[in-house]
Design a protein around this motif. Structure first.
Motif, PDB file in Angstrom:
ATOM      1  N   LEU A   1       1.920 -26.275 -33.199  1.00  0.00           N
ATOM      2  CA  LEU A   1       1.321 -26.529 -34.507  1.00  0.00           C
ATOM      3  C   LEU A   1       1.141 -25.253 -35.326  1.00  0.00           C
ATOM      4  O   LEU A   1       1.332 -25.267 -36.543  1.00  0.00           O
ATOM      5  CB  LEU A   1      -0.023 -27.243 -34.327  1.00  0.00           C
ATOM      6  N   ALA A   2       0.767 -24.157 -34.678  1.00  0.00           N
ATOM      7  CA  ALA A   2       0.563 -22.910 -35.421  1.00  0.00           C
ATOM      8  C   ALA A   2       1.865 -22.441 -36.054  1.00  0.00           C
ATOM      9  O   ALA A   2       1.875 -22.004 -37.223  1.00  0.00           O
ATOM     10  CB  ALA A   2      -0.005 -21.837 -34.489  1.00  0.00           C
ATOM     11  N   ARG A   3       2.967 -22.522 -35.308  1.00  0.00           N
ATOM     12  CA  ARG A   3       4.257 -22.107 -35.843  1.00  0.00           C
ATOM     13  C   ARG A   3       4.715 -23.054 -36.949  1.00  0.00           C
ATOM     14  O   ARG A   3       5.246 -22.624 -37.981  1.00  0.00           O
ATOM     15  CB  ARG A   3       5.289 -22.076 -34.708  1.00  0.00           C
ATOM     16  N   LEU A   4       4.495 -24.337 -36.767  1.00  0.00           N
ATOM     17  CA  LEU A   4       4.868 -25.310 -37.791  1.00  0.00           C
ATOM     18  C   LEU A   4       4.066 -25.073 -39.067  1.00  0.00           C
ATOM     19  O   LEU A   4       4.615 -25.122 -40.178  1.00  0.00           O
ATOM     20  CB  LEU A   4       4.636 -26.730 -37.270  1.00  0.00           C
ATOM     21  N   ALA A   5       2.772 -24.786 -38.910  1.00  0.00           N
ATOM     22  CA  ALA A   5       1.936 -24.521 -40.074  1.00  0.00           C
ATOM     23  C   ALA A   5       2.433 -23.311 -40.848  1.00  0.00           C
ATOM     24  O   ALA A   5       2.454 -23.308 -42.092  1.00  0.00           O
ATOM     25  CB  ALA A   5       0.491 -24.294 -39.611  1.00  0.00           C
ATOM     26  N   GLU A   6       2.858 -22.277 -40.107  1.00  0.00           N
ATOM     27  CA  GLU A   6       3.384 -21.077 -40.751  1.00  0.00           C
ATOM     28  C   GLU A   6       4.647 -21.379 -41.533  1.00  0.00           C
ATOM     29  O   GLU A   6       4.800 -20.961 -42.699  1.00  0.00           O
ATOM     30  CB  GLU A   6       3.650 -20.019 -39.683  1.00  0.00           C
ATOM     31  N   LEU A   7       5.578 -22.121 -40.920  1.00  0.00           N
ATOM     32  CA  LEU A   7       6.860 -22.392 -41.554  1.00  0.00           C
ATOM     33  C   LEU A   7       6.731 -23.344 -42.740  1.00  0.00           C
ATOM     34  O   LEU A   7       7.485 -23.249 -43.714  1.00  0.00           O
ATOM     35  CB  LEU A   7       7.847 -22.958 -40.526  1.00  0.00           C
ATOM     36  N   LEU A   8       5.769 -24.262 -42.673  1.00  0.00           N
ATOM     37  CA  LEU A   8       5.565 -25.211 -43.762  1.00  0.00           C
ATOM     38  C   LEU A   8       4.572 -24.676 -44.797  1.00  0.00           C
ATOM     39  O   LEU A   8       4.290 -25.365 -45.793  1.00  0.00           O
ATOM     40  CB  LEU A   8       5.063 -26.556 -43.228  1.00  0.00           C
ATOM     41  N   ALA A   9       4.058 -23.466 -44.520  1.00  0.00           N
ATOM     42  CA  ALA A   9       3.060 -22.862 -45.424  1.00  0.00           C
ATOM     43  C   ALA A   9       1.880 -23.805 -45.628  1.00  0.00           C
ATOM     44  O   ALA A   9       1.425 -24.060 -46.753  1.00  0.00           O
ATOM     45  CB  ALA A   9       3.698 -22.489 -46.757  1.00  0.00           C
TER      46      ALA A   9
END
Length: 385
Positions: A259-267
């Motif tokens: 989730l942390a990486r997804l949040a970063e990529l989706l801003a």
């Protein structure tokens, strides 16, 4: 092709419709001679099962798709003369497949024990809907009905939807594959011991086996029926963001992702705020946030961000779009089959490669009884020799 793995083997296909004939088809693709035993009046009922009015030389196109490359012999198993011919043919066979309801072949005199006495080396494959015993053994073994009974239809769709079955005969095809596995295993054993065997498969067991991952979770979880996700459901036991989402111009699938990486990529810091430990407990909330972000841009926009970062994602394609992709072209999965009358149709090829070679068979399904005289005549000739 005489150098395929099953060249020289003779398979008798007594089956109709899908699971049994598809198993026999795969054996034919691998080189076996497959002789379809059909009723003189009309033959396999699937010859008349026309979908969207698609026919090939008078027979159902669907019939040709899983009976291509076979021979056809007609025999009325209720006539003593025809039954005697079939018994002689069984003596020459390596494999026999049927999908009559439990007890039917025994009443005819072609149950496993009777056939084993005729040909101890024969591998006998039997397909049923629900097994040979139990209160459901006489129910019709039809794919949709088994999906309904097995709970599969409650795994598809989103929470709040009614039951959603698959849009194809998933269990028939899976059962066919399991039958082929069992037959090949018995053929290997026969090569060592000389002994044939009985292989029994059924659609309900295939349904349970296909869902073994989810069903194992169910068996070891006291919470009962798994709840489908409120949106984007793809597997009720997978945490967020696993699922299918709408984008600005279509849909995309997103598999396992931190989730942390997804949040970063989706801003979208809101996704990270849930914390990975909440990926299942609060999955519907998380997926709702992910869905809101993905809906703002076209599919390609997100793929260009997520794929290079190593996140597992893909566009959701329909068949026209799928057939136009380079991935489809690289597999080269389509072949043309042709009837003796010269009619052509496109269908899929065998998905197995042998020694680096794609397996194709351009011969369509046989006309009803086309090989009766030749096959039974060869038995007479062999007896006189």
């Amino acid at each position: 092709m005489t150098d395929l793995p099953l060249s020289g083997l003779r398979v008798l296909d007594f089956a109709q419709f899908l699971a049994g004939p598809v198993a026999a088809l795969r054996l034919a693709d691998l080189g076996a001679e497959v002789i379809k035993i059909e009723r003189p009046q009309g033959g396999d009922l699937c010859r008349s099962m026309v979908v969207n009015d698609q026919r090939l030389d008078g027979d159902s196109l669907v019939f040709h798709t899983f009976n291509r490359g076979k021979k056809s012999v007609t025999a009325d198993l209720k006539r003593p003369e025809d039954l005697a011919d079939v018994r002689r043919l069984i003596e020459t066979a390596d494999v026999m497949i049927h999908n009559f309801r439990p007890g039917v072949m025994e009443r005819i005199g072609l149950g496993y024990d009777a056939v084993k006495a005729l040909n101890p080396r024969l591998v006998y494959g039997a397909v049923s809907g629900y097994g040979a015993e139990g209160p459901w053994k006489d129910k019709p073994g039809q794919d949709l009905l088994v999906q309904a009974l097995s709970g599969i239809a409650w795994l598809n769709g989103n929470d709040g939807d009614g039951p959603v079955p698959t849009g194809f005969a998933m269990l028939d095809v899976a059962t066919a594959g399991q039958l082929v596995q069992g037959i090949l295993a018995c053929l290997v054993r026969r090569g060592v011991s000389g002994r044939g065997g009985l292989v029994e498969v059924d659609l309900m067991s295939a349904a349970i086996d296909m869902t073994f991952e989810q069903f194992t979770c169910f068996l070891n979880d006291d919470s009962g029926q798994p709840r489908r996700h409120a949106q984007g459901n793809a597997n009720p036991y997978q945490p967020a963001p696993y699922g299918v989402y709408r984008t600005a111009d279509g849909h995309m699938a997103l598999a396992m992702a931190p989730l942390a990486r997804l949040a970063e990529l989706l801003a979208c810091p809101e996704i990270a705020a849930f914390g990975q430990a909440q990926a299942f407990a609060r999955l519907n909330e998380i997926k709702s946030v992910v869905a809101g972000v993905l809906a703002t841009q076209p599919t390609k926009h997100w793929l260009d961000i997520l794929e290079p970062a190593g996140l597992w994602c893909a566009p959701v394609l329909d068949w026209p779009a799928f057939a136009a992709t380079p991935g489809f072209a690289a597999l080269d999965p389509v072949q043309v089959i042709r009837t003796e009358g010269g009619a052509d149709a496109k269908t899929t090829r065998c998905p197995i490669r042998i020694d680096g070679r794609m397996l194709r068979n351009p011969v369509a399904a046989p006309a009803l009884g086309a090989d009766t005289d030749a096959v039974f005549g060869s038995l007479v000739a062999a007896a006189r020799a």
